[in-house]
Design a protein around this motif. Structure first.
Motif, PDB file in Angstrom:
ATOM      1  N   TYR A 112       0.851  -1.193   0.000  1.00 47.51           N
ATOM      2  CA  TYR A 112       0.000   0.000   0.000  1.00 47.51           C
ATOM      3  C   TYR A 112       0.883   1.239   0.000  1.00 47.51           C
ATOM      4  N   LEU A 113       0.634   2.156  -0.966  1.00 46.61           N
ATOM      5  CA  LEU A 113       1.385   3.409  -1.063  1.00 46.61           C
ATOM      6  C   LEU A 113       0.487   4.549  -0.580  1.00 46.61           C
ATOM      7  N   PRO A 114       0.781   5.126   0.584  1.00 49.57           N
ATOM      8  CA  PRO A 114      -0.049   6.239   1.089  1.00 49.57           C
ATOM      9  C   PRO A 114      -0.061   7.448   0.157  1.00 49.57           C
ATOM     10  N   HIS A 119      -3.405   0.078  -3.404  1.00 50.68           N
ATOM     11  CA  HIS A 119      -2.669  -1.171  -3.216  1.00 50.68           C
ATOM     12  C   HIS A 119      -2.105  -1.628  -4.566  1.00 50.68           C
ATOM     13  N   LEU A 120      -0.860  -2.074  -4.533  1.00 54.02           N
ATOM     14  CA  LEU A 120      -0.197  -2.562  -5.740  1.00 54.02           C
ATOM     15  C   LEU A 120       0.440  -3.906  -5.446  1.00 54.02           C
ATOM     16  N   ASN A 189      12.565   8.275  -2.393  1.00 50.54           N
ATOM     17  CA  ASN A 189      12.199   7.698  -1.104  1.00 50.54           C
ATOM     18  C   ASN A 189      10.677   7.701  -0.970  1.00 50.54           C
ATOM     19  N   LEU A 190      10.104   6.509  -0.717  1.00 45.83           N
ATOM     20  CA  LEU A 190       8.657   6.369  -0.593  1.00 45.83           C
ATOM     21  C   LEU A 190       8.313   5.613   0.683  1.00 45.83           C
ATOM     22  N   SER A 191       7.194   5.972   1.276  1.00 45.24           N
ATOM     23  CA  SER A 191       6.666   5.245   2.427  1.00 45.24           C
ATOM     24  C   SER A 191       5.692   4.190   1.924  1.00 45.24           C
ATOM     25  N   LEU A 192       5.739   3.007   2.550  1.00 47.81           N
ATOM     26  CA  LEU A 192       4.826   1.941   2.138  1.00 47.81           C
ATOM     27  C   LEU A 192       4.400   1.126   3.349  1.00 47.81           C
ATOM     28  N   PHE A 193       3.285   0.434   3.173  1.00 52.39           N
ATOM     29  CA  PHE A 193       2.775  -0.520   4.152  1.00 52.39           C
ATOM     30  C   PHE A 193       2.703  -1.887   3.473  1.00 52.39           C
ATOM     31  N   LEU A 194       3.153  -2.902   4.208  1.00 47.84           N
ATOM     32  CA  LEU A 194       3.025  -4.283   3.738  1.00 47.84           C
ATOM     33  C   LEU A 194       2.350  -5.063   4.851  1.00 47.84           C
ATOM     34  N   TYR A 240      -3.280  -3.904   3.627  1.00 49.24           N
ATOM     35  CA  TYR A 240      -3.329  -2.883   4.677  1.00 49.24           C
ATOM     36  C   TYR A 240      -4.664  -2.158   4.585  1.00 49.24           C
ATOM     37  N   THR A 241      -5.265  -1.909   5.757  1.00 47.64           N
ATOM     38  CA  THR A 241      -6.529  -1.194   5.811  1.00 47.64           C
ATOM     39  C   THR A 241      -6.278   0.304   5.899  1.00 47.64           C
TER      40      THR A 241
END
Length: 246
Positions: A112-114, A119-120, A189-194, A240-241
C-alpha cells in the motif's frame, strides 16, 4: 468239693472262655472292605473341602471384580464432570507470516502506497539490490531547495496512469542482467505498508516496468534484517486497511 461248687466253677470258666473269645474277635485287624469304606470317606471329605475352598476364592474374586468395576464407573463419572477447557486459539496468519521477530513474505505481496492511496502487487526478489517502481514521463524539479521527481506510475490493475511526486535521494548505476550497458536511474524515497504491521520508508529506482508482471519490485535493501522469503507462497499478508493509516 460238692456238686454245687463244681457247677459254679464250670459256669465261671465257660463265661470266661466266651468273654476271651469276644475280646480276641474285637482286637482283630480291619477287613479290606472296611479300609475301602474309610478311604472313600476321606476322599469325599477332601473333595468337599477343596470345593468349599475354591468357592470361597471365587467369591473373593467376584467381590474384587465388583469393586474394580465400581472404581472404573466412579473414575469415568469424575472425568465426565470435569469442566472442558477451551482449545487454544492459534493465530495461523501470525505464525505463517512471522518467525523470530522477522516477517515472512511470499513471492508476491500487496503493498500500500499512502502517497496515492492504492494497493499494488509487489514482486519480492532477493536477487535485486534496490527496489524499483514502475515510472514513465519522469521529470526533475526543485522544491524547497531539494531535488524532486515527478512521474506517472501505471496502476496495473486498473490500467490507469497515476501521477506521483517524490524526493530524490540519489542516482544509482544499474546493470540489467540482459544488457551490458550500465543505466543511471533516479532513486526516490517512498513510504509503504506491507500487511498490517510492516511500515517502512524505502528507496525505489524509477524505471519503466510496463513490460513486467508487477509494477513494484522489492529488493535486498528493503528485505535485509526485517524479512524472510517463502518463494513457494504468495500473499501471506492481508491488504493494509487504509483507515488504520497513521
Amino acid at each position: 468239693m460238692d456238686f454245687l461248687n463244681i457247677r459254679s466253677i464250670l459256669v465261671c470258666g465257660s463265661v470266661t472262655l466266651f468273654s476271651g473269645c469276644a475280646l480276641l474277635q474285637d482286637s482283630q485287624p480291619l477287613s479290606a472292605n472296611n479300609k475301602n469304606q474309610i478311604n472313600t470317606a476321606e476322599l469325599v471329605q477332601m473333595i468337599k473341602n477343596n470345593t468349599e475352598r475354591q468357592l470361597t476364592q471365587n467369591d473373593k474374586l467376584l467381590k474384587q471384580n465388583a469393586q474394580l468395576k465400581q472404581q472404573l464407573t466412579n473414575l469415568t463419572k469424575q472425568i465426565a464432570e470435569q469442566p472442558k477447557s477451551e482449545p487454544e486459539q492459534v493465530q495461523c496468519h501470525s505464525s505463517a507470516s512471522e518467525t523470530n521477530g522477522k516477517a515472512i513474505l511470499g513471492e508476491v505481496e500487496w503493498v500500500y502506497l499512502p502517497a496515492i492511496k492504492k494497493h499494488l502487487k509487489a514482486r519480492i526478489d532477493s536477487g535485486a539490490t534496490t527496489s524499483s517502481i514502475s515510472a514513465t514521463n519522469i521529470e526533475r524539479f526543485e522544491r524547497d531547495g531539494e531535488a524532486w521527481a515527478r512521474f506517472d506510475m501505471v496502476h496495473f490493475d486498473s490500467a490507469l496512469s497515476v501521477p506521483m511526486e517524490a524526493r530524490i535521494v540519489r542516482t544509482a548505476r544499474i546493470r540489467q542482467a540482459s544488457f551490458d550497458k550500465i543505466e543511471r536511474r533516479i532513486v526516490v524515497n517512498l513510504s509503504l505498508f506491507l500487511g498490517e504491521k510492516l511500515q517502512q520508508e524505502a528507496e525505489f529506482t524509477l524505471a519503466d516496468r510496463s513490460e513486467m508482471d508487477f509494477p513494484i519490485l522489492l529488493g535486498r535493501e528493503f528485505l535485509q534484517d526485517i524479512t524472510l522469503i517463502d518463494v513457494g507462497k504468495q500473499f501471506l499478508h492481508a491488504k493494509y486497511t487504509e483507515d488504520k493509516e497513521g
